[in-house]
Design a protein around this motif. Structure first.
Motif, PDB file in Angstrom:
ATOM      1  N   PHE A  61      -7.469 -11.598   6.398  1.00  0.00           N
ATOM      2  CA  PHE A  61      -6.232 -10.834   6.479  1.00  0.00           C
ATOM      3  C   PHE A  61      -5.486 -11.303   7.711  1.00  0.00           C
ATOM      4  N   ASP A 117       1.047 -11.445   5.202  1.00  0.00           N
ATOM      5  CA  ASP A 117       0.062 -10.641   4.472  1.00  0.00           C
ATOM      6  C   ASP A 117       0.407  -9.156   4.450  1.00  0.00           C
ATOM      7  N   TYR A 120       1.465  -7.062   1.337  1.00  0.00           N
ATOM      8  CA  TYR A 120       0.484  -6.451   0.438  1.00  0.00           C
ATOM      9  C   TYR A 120       0.132  -5.039   0.881  1.00  0.00           C
ATOM     10  N   LEU A 121       0.352  -4.730   2.161  1.00  0.00           N
ATOM     11  CA  LEU A 121       0.202  -3.346   2.619  1.00  0.00           C
ATOM     12  C   LEU A 121       1.221  -2.463   1.913  1.00  0.00           C
ATOM     13  N   ALA A 191      -3.317  -2.886  10.783  1.00  0.00           N
ATOM     14  CA  ALA A 191      -3.188  -2.445   9.395  1.00  0.00           C
ATOM     15  C   ALA A 191      -3.905  -1.116   9.185  1.00  0.00           C
ATOM     16  N   TYR A 225      -9.063   0.855   3.161  1.00  0.00           N
ATOM     17  CA  TYR A 225      -7.656   0.472   3.271  1.00  0.00           C
ATOM     18  C   TYR A 225      -7.446  -1.038   3.379  1.00  0.00           C
ATOM     19  N   ILE A 229      -5.965  -4.054   0.670  1.00  0.00           N
ATOM     20  CA  ILE A 229      -4.898  -5.012   0.966  1.00  0.00           C
ATOM     21  C   ILE A 229      -5.372  -6.435   0.656  1.00  0.00           C
ATOM     22  N   LYS A 233      -3.943  -9.041  -2.140  1.00  0.00           N
ATOM     23  CA  LYS A 233      -3.503 -10.374  -1.712  1.00  0.00           C
ATOM     24  C   LYS A 233      -4.182 -11.450  -2.556  1.00  0.00           C
TER      25      LYS A 233
END
Length: 317
Positions: A61, A117, A120-121, A191, A225, A229, A233
């Protein structure tokens, strides 16, 4: 205080009358035909068998490795890959919406120095639904709480709610994530903080005497979480690998717009829309941050209202 509460979890297996519905996943022995690639025509529907997934190599990530060599991390990552691969209807919707909204989000992330990235959150927060609202009141694609929006310069009231303005909300999310990275030391922890708050993550790191997200024992939502993500991704980056069959014509398209500046009150948006050859519904679709059928604007603040270019809608004014 949490930045985001009760994010809209986009993982799960659909159950109807006790029967599970699974996606069409290719056999590990099958070669991936080029027809599966995004934009190729005439995709081939493979089969209805269900297969275990090979753990991808070099999962990361924002360039920070996911330590899948740890048995616990392997199982948690495997869970999110399986759940999201075999929820095929939701997965296809994510591909369709990503084509429409990623081109808006990506340049704002890049401009702010936030890794790509993080788009994607937004996917796991809202499913890229612009009007999404959680039971706790977090709203918009980035699921921003009312107080947080106001603290970060967004106008949030019954008349105008800029949490639903994708460009402005993405700027706010970037600002929060950069500050979280500076405070916590890594993008992975930043994140996690988007879900649990800076204080929540810092408190748990200190209490458990560890330094990394993957070493923390966390509650269900925050504990899954980052894995969610990373799973989204991986899947959205490799549709053919995970058995999602579509071509470019199936994806949603961004409708070109131009902006009209308004620095006065607008008494009737239905009449306002007709001036530009569209109707009230189309105006609201492109400006979900306009929450009522009129604009108060006693302060004569300049607002930019998006108007779709001519020829993209058949609806009459």
């Amino acid at each position: 205080m949490k930045f985001i509460k009760n994010s809209l979890a986009l993982v799960g297996i659909i159950s109807i009358s006790g029967l599970f519905i699974f996606a069409m996943q290719k056999s590990p022995d099958d070669k991936a035909p080029s027809d599966y690639q995004l934009g190729k025509e005439d995709p081939i529907i493979n089969n209805y068998n269900v297969y275990a997934l090979e753990m991808p190599e070099n999962l990361n990530f924002a360039g920070e490795p996911v330590p899948v060599e740890d048995p616990d991390i392997y199982e948690r990552m495997d869970r999110e890959l399986l759940v999201n691969t075999y929820w095929q209807s939701n997965g296809l919707l994510m591909f369709k919406r990503a084509q429409k909204y990623f081109p808006i989000i990506e340049p704002i992330l890049e401009k702010n120095g936030v890794p790509d990235d993080f788009k994607y959150l937004a996917v796991i927060e809202s499913g890229l639904i612009q009007t999404a609202k959680s039971p706790a009141g977090a709203s918009g694609v980035w699921q921003i709480m009312k107080a947080t929006g106001r603290e970060n310069g967004l106008e949030v009231n019954d008349n105008v709610d800029e949490r639903y303005n994708l460009e402005k909300a993405t700027e706010v999310a970037c600002d929060y994530l950069k500050k979280a990275k500076q405070k916590l030391g890594s993008w992975t922890k930043a994140a996690a903080a988007y879900n649990a708050g800076n204080y929540g993550v810092s408190k748990r790191l200190k209490a458990q005497d560890v330094t990394g997200y993957y070493d923390l024992l966390l509650g269900e939502e925050t504990g899954r979480y980052v894995f969610r993500i990373v799973a989204l991704k991986e899947i959205l980056s490799h549709p053919d690998k995970y058995g999602f069959n579509f071509n470019k014509s199936h994806l949603y398209k961004e409708v070109p717009t131009y902006k009209v500046e308004v620095d006065t009150a607008v008494t009737d948006f239905a009449k306002f829309a007709k001036r530009f050859g569209i109707n009230y519904k189309i105006l609201k679709l492109h400006n979900p941050w306009l929450r009522e059928a009129h604009l108060n604007n006693k302060s004569r603040k300049p607002y930019l209202i998006e108007i779709p270019k001519e020829g993209y809608y058949s609806a009459k004014p």
